[in-house]
Design a protein around this motif. Sequence first.
Motif, PDB file in Angstrom:
ATOM      1  N   LEU A   1     -61.222  98.003 -83.380  1.00  0.00           N
ATOM      2  CA  LEU A   1     -59.833  99.019 -83.278  1.00  0.00           C
ATOM      3  C   LEU A   1     -59.588  99.462 -81.571  1.00  0.00           C
ATOM      4  O   LEU A   1     -58.570  99.000 -82.222  1.00  0.00           O
ATOM      5  CB  LEU A   1     -61.056 100.042 -83.293  1.00  0.00           C
ATOM      6  N   GLY A   2     -59.922  98.750 -80.705  1.00  0.00           N
ATOM      7  CA  GLY A   2     -59.223  98.528 -79.566  1.00  0.00           C
ATOM      8  C   GLY A   2     -58.152  97.709 -79.791  1.00  0.00           C
ATOM      9  O   GLY A   2     -56.675  97.385 -79.946  1.00  0.00           O
ATOM     10  N   ALA A   3     -57.965  96.199 -80.893  1.00  0.00           N
ATOM     11  CA  ALA A   3     -57.535  95.605 -80.612  1.00  0.00           C
ATOM     12  C   ALA A   3     -56.113  95.816 -81.373  1.00  0.00           C
ATOM     13  O   ALA A   3     -54.652  95.699 -80.861  1.00  0.00           O
ATOM     14  CB  ALA A   3     -57.403  94.031 -81.506  1.00  0.00           C
ATOM     15  N   PHE A   4     -56.767  97.051 -82.672  1.00  0.00           N
ATOM     16  CA  PHE A   4     -55.601  97.674 -83.992  1.00  0.00           C
ATOM     17  C   PHE A   4     -54.711  98.528 -83.034  1.00  0.00           C
ATOM     18  O   PHE A   4     -53.634  98.265 -83.182  1.00  0.00           O
ATOM     19  CB  PHE A   4     -55.860  98.345 -84.692  1.00  0.00           C
ATOM     20  N   PHE A   5     -55.477  98.943 -82.041  1.00  0.00           N
ATOM     21  CA  PHE A   5     -54.498  99.821 -81.034  1.00  0.00           C
ATOM     22  C   PHE A   5     -53.740  99.513 -80.240  1.00  0.00           C
ATOM     23  O   PHE A   5     -52.325  99.778 -80.603  1.00  0.00           O
ATOM     24  CB  PHE A   5     -55.318 101.092 -80.786  1.00  0.00           C
ATOM     25  N   LEU A   6     -53.840  98.248 -79.654  1.00  0.00           N
ATOM     26  CA  LEU A   6     -52.587  97.979 -79.121  1.00  0.00           C
ATOM     27  C   LEU A   6     -51.841  97.239 -79.545  1.00  0.00           C
ATOM     28  O   LEU A   6     -50.259  97.392 -78.911  1.00  0.00           O
ATOM     29  CB  LEU A   6     -53.777  96.094 -78.302  1.00  0.00           C
ATOM     30  N   ILE A   7     -51.791  96.780 -81.213  1.00  0.00           N
ATOM     31  CA  ILE A   7     -50.787  96.609 -81.484  1.00  0.00           C
ATOM     32  C   ILE A   7     -50.007  97.340 -82.223  1.00  0.00           C
ATOM     33  O   ILE A   7     -48.599  97.243 -82.510  1.00  0.00           O
ATOM     34  CB  ILE A   7     -51.447  95.670 -82.925  1.00  0.00           C
TER      35      ILE A   7
ATOM     36  N   ASP B   1     -46.590 111.999 -75.580  1.00  0.00           N
ATOM     37  CA  ASP B   1     -45.513 111.087 -75.521  1.00  0.00           C
ATOM     38  C   ASP B   1     -46.605 109.802 -76.378  1.00  0.00           C
ATOM     39  O   ASP B   1     -48.037 109.707 -75.630  1.00  0.00           O
ATOM     40  CB  ASP B   1     -45.391 110.064 -73.935  1.00  0.00           C
ATOM     41  N   PRO B   2     -46.297 109.484 -77.700  1.00  0.00           N
ATOM     42  CA  PRO B   2     -46.932 108.177 -78.236  1.00  0.00           C
ATOM     43  C   PRO B   2     -47.414 107.161 -77.345  1.00  0.00           C
ATOM     44  O   PRO B   2     -49.017 106.832 -77.800  1.00  0.00           O
ATOM     45  CB  PRO B   2     -46.126 108.198 -79.311  1.00  0.00           C
ATOM     46  N   GLN B   3     -46.757 106.793 -76.541  1.00  0.00           N
ATOM     47  CA  GLN B   3     -47.427 105.728 -75.989  1.00  0.00           C
ATOM     48  C   GLN B   3     -48.490 105.838 -75.233  1.00  0.00           C
ATOM     49  O   GLN B   3     -49.347 105.145 -75.073  1.00  0.00           O
ATOM     50  CB  GLN B   3     -46.883 104.781 -74.720  1.00  0.00           C
ATOM     51  N   THR B   4     -48.528 106.903 -74.268  1.00  0.00           N
ATOM     52  CA  THR B   4     -50.423 107.812 -73.823  1.00  0.00           C
ATOM     53  C   THR B   4     -51.364 107.643 -75.003  1.00  0.00           C
ATOM     54  O   THR B   4     -52.599 107.111 -74.558  1.00  0.00           O
ATOM     55  CB  THR B   4     -50.253 109.544 -73.637  1.00  0.00           C
ATOM     56  N   TRP B   5     -51.320 108.135 -76.263  1.00  0.00           N
ATOM     57  CA  TRP B   5     -51.801 108.341 -76.932  1.00  0.00           C
ATOM     58  C   TRP B   5     -52.598 106.904 -77.930  1.00  0.00           C
ATOM     59  O   TRP B   5     -53.691 106.346 -78.021  1.00  0.00           O
ATOM     60  CB  TRP B   5     -51.810 109.358 -78.497  1.00  0.00           C
ATOM     61  N   PHE B   6     -51.664 105.613 -77.745  1.00  0.00           N
ATOM     62  CA  PHE B   6     -52.099 104.524 -78.602  1.00  0.00           C
ATOM     63  C   PHE B   6     -53.542 104.474 -77.143  1.00  0.00           C
ATOM     64  O   PHE B   6     -54.081 103.188 -77.192  1.00  0.00           O
ATOM     65  CB  PHE B   6     -50.852 104.161 -78.694  1.00  0.00           C
ATOM     66  N   LEU B   7     -52.812 104.673 -75.551  1.00  0.00           N
ATOM     67  CA  LEU B   7     -53.681 103.310 -74.957  1.00  0.00           C
ATOM     68  C   LEU B   7     -54.602 104.151 -74.794  1.00  0.00           C
ATOM     69  O   LEU B   7     -56.066 103.545 -74.509  1.00  0.00           O
ATOM     70  CB  LEU B   7     -52.279 104.017 -73.541  1.00  0.00           C
ATOM     71  N   VAL B   8     -54.798 105.693 -75.241  1.00  0.00           N
ATOM     72  CA  VAL B   8     -56.167 106.815 -75.031  1.00  0.00           C
ATOM     73  C   VAL B   8     -57.054 105.797 -76.062  1.00  0.00           C
ATOM     74  O   VAL B   8     -58.231 106.333 -75.266  1.00  0.00           O
ATOM     75  CB  VAL B   8     -55.821 107.971 -75.066  1.00  0.00           C
ATOM     76  N   LEU B   9     -56.506 106.307 -76.651  1.00  0.00           N
ATOM     77  CA  LEU B   9     -57.481 105.313 -78.266  1.00  0.00           C
ATOM     78  C   LEU B   9     -57.919 104.328 -78.254  1.00  0.00           C
ATOM     79  O   LEU B   9     -59.404 103.833 -78.491  1.00  0.00           O
ATOM     80  CB  LEU B   9     -57.038 105.700 -79.266  1.00  0.00           C
TER      81      LEU B   9
ATOM     82  N   LEU C   1     -55.481 111.010 -67.915  1.00  0.00           N
ATOM     83  CA  LEU C   1     -55.838 110.715 -70.111  1.00  0.00           C
ATOM     84  C   LEU C   1     -57.149 109.985 -69.750  1.00  0.00           C
ATOM     85  O   LEU C   1     -57.487 109.832 -71.265  1.00  0.00           O
ATOM     86  CB  LEU C   1     -54.969 110.661 -70.971  1.00  0.00           C
ATOM     87  N   LEU C   2     -56.245 108.886 -69.592  1.00  0.00           N
ATOM     88  CA  LEU C   2     -56.504 107.630 -69.555  1.00  0.00           C
ATOM     89  C   LEU C   2     -58.565 107.216 -68.943  1.00  0.00           C
ATOM     90  O   LEU C   2     -59.060 106.560 -70.208  1.00  0.00           O
ATOM     91  CB  LEU C   2     -55.889 106.003 -68.754  1.00  0.00           C
ATOM     92  N   PHE C   3     -58.618 107.726 -68.371  1.00  0.00           N
ATOM     93  CA  PHE C   3     -59.907 107.598 -67.525  1.00  0.00           C
ATOM     94  C   PHE C   3     -60.691 108.748 -67.999  1.00  0.00           C
ATOM     95  O   PHE C   3     -61.648 108.789 -68.270  1.00  0.00           O
ATOM     96  CB  PHE C   3     -59.933 107.666 -66.422  1.00  0.00           C
ATOM     97  N   ILE C   4     -60.270 109.896 -68.704  1.00  0.00           N
ATOM     98  CA  ILE C   4     -61.068 110.721 -69.636  1.00  0.00           C
ATOM     99  C   ILE C   4     -61.684 109.556 -70.863  1.00  0.00           C
ATOM    100  O   ILE C   4     -63.074 109.562 -71.007  1.00  0.00           O
ATOM    101  CB  ILE C   4     -60.212 112.213 -70.308  1.00  0.00           C
TER     102      ILE C   4
END
Length: 500
Positions: free
Chosen positions: A446-452, A276-284, A409-412
């Motif tokens: 970079l965190g702000a970028f991935f939230l966008i 799921d793409p949402q998983t990886w945006f949150l992970v990054l 995955l988020l907590f990893i």
Amino acid sequence: MKGHQAAELDDFKLKDEATVIRDVGLGQVLEVEAISEQERKVLRKLDIILIPLMGVCYMMQYMDKLALSQATMFNLRQDLHLKGQEYTWTSAVFYFGYFAWSWPSSYLIVRLPLGKYISVSVLVWGGILMCHAAVKSFGGLVAARFFLGVGEAAIAPGFSLITGMFYKREEQPARQSAWFLGNCISTVIGGVVAYGIGSIKIHAIASWQLLFLFLGAITAFISFFLLILLPDSPKKAIFLTKPERAIAVQRTLRNKTGVLDEGLFKWDQAWQAVRDPQTWFLVLYTFCVNLCNGGITSFSSIIINGFGFTEIKSLLMQMPLGAAQIIFLVLTATLATLIPNTRILMMIFNTIVSTIGMILVWKLDEDNRKGRLTGLSLGAVFAVNIPLSLSIISSNVAGFTKRSTTSALLFIAYCVGNIVGPQFFYASEEPYYPTGMKAAISGLALGAFFLICLLGYYVWENRRRNRLFGVPGQMTESQELALGLSSMTDLEIEGFRYVL
């Protein structure tokens, strides 16, 4: 597709009762008419019992994390003869333990009674924290920190799942933020507690050892309250009557994220989470901002001491960091609750504020103590995004196994960021750490970028589903409740739309 999904729902409703052995069964849930006053009574009970319980536990978790940084003001590094980057690694190894146990924990959270598993984890973590007082060397401290990470790995993901079980999607940001408030309070009072312990003079034991013993004992004591009161699921909440349990189940079924499918780990849902793409945006996003978090958590006392404060006063000067977090937590959680689809915008706002704060710490003159302390306080604000990001998972990830996998995955990513971040804080650059400041600022940007990117993906996916399936219509009550019990994922439910 719609006909196929309707048929699946019909099949689900016609399943033999023997396959749905629950204290609060589907039939009972369908019979309950949750009158608004009854539902408000259930909600009040949940808020009075669950939120303070999780909040106090989470407060102790962060106080225990801060304890290592505070112990440096009581000569921990000198007593254990830590040299070079050894202190950095004692901080980072906590997250190796957290990382190592995150994936097994995501499996056990599904397979074991959730409340009991969290309670035992808290007891283990409290005991291990007390063991910190017995360490005599770098190796002993590394071992204690590793297993402390193991003990704490289940807490935040478990609390997030419990919040998703008991609260509606629109209620979740405020409740996630309410128990996370314990994190902010710990930053305010943690320094005061450490200051008080440092004022106690006992020749037989060092102040840093007393700090670990005191905090560990309180944590272990709290675990017994969790064991009694923290429920495994709505159907097992001992503080609710049987009709109230049915109301608790019914009121959250409209989330369409699954509330009664605990006990079975579904590998297809785990695979969906990975794809799921949402998983990886949150992970990054999580990895990037924790490059900053690792530094602030581990080195805040040393950084503040570098502003010109004494060792003991440096502990008290951590209070503005907690105060800033409380202000921004209340502000952004309130706005996210009152104004629909603003959760990610609030997270972007907090991340930008923290970026500006860290730039102030990096660039202001060394003698500008107030300005740099203000910058460090603002730099800690991004941490209040944690409850908002957890509410995104509990609201936007359907299917119990998929949600627990996404949380893992988020907590990893959280662990890896906190392992990598402190490595940029070189002992040779103490107490200003210019390399660490650059890494923290880069991570926040970079965190702000991935939230966008995440916001853009949700908008695009909602519009795509509207084009394919039309705007979601009003379902009948029986269809809605059956869908909520079906354990289908957000990718499988045509009427599912992501909150922003």
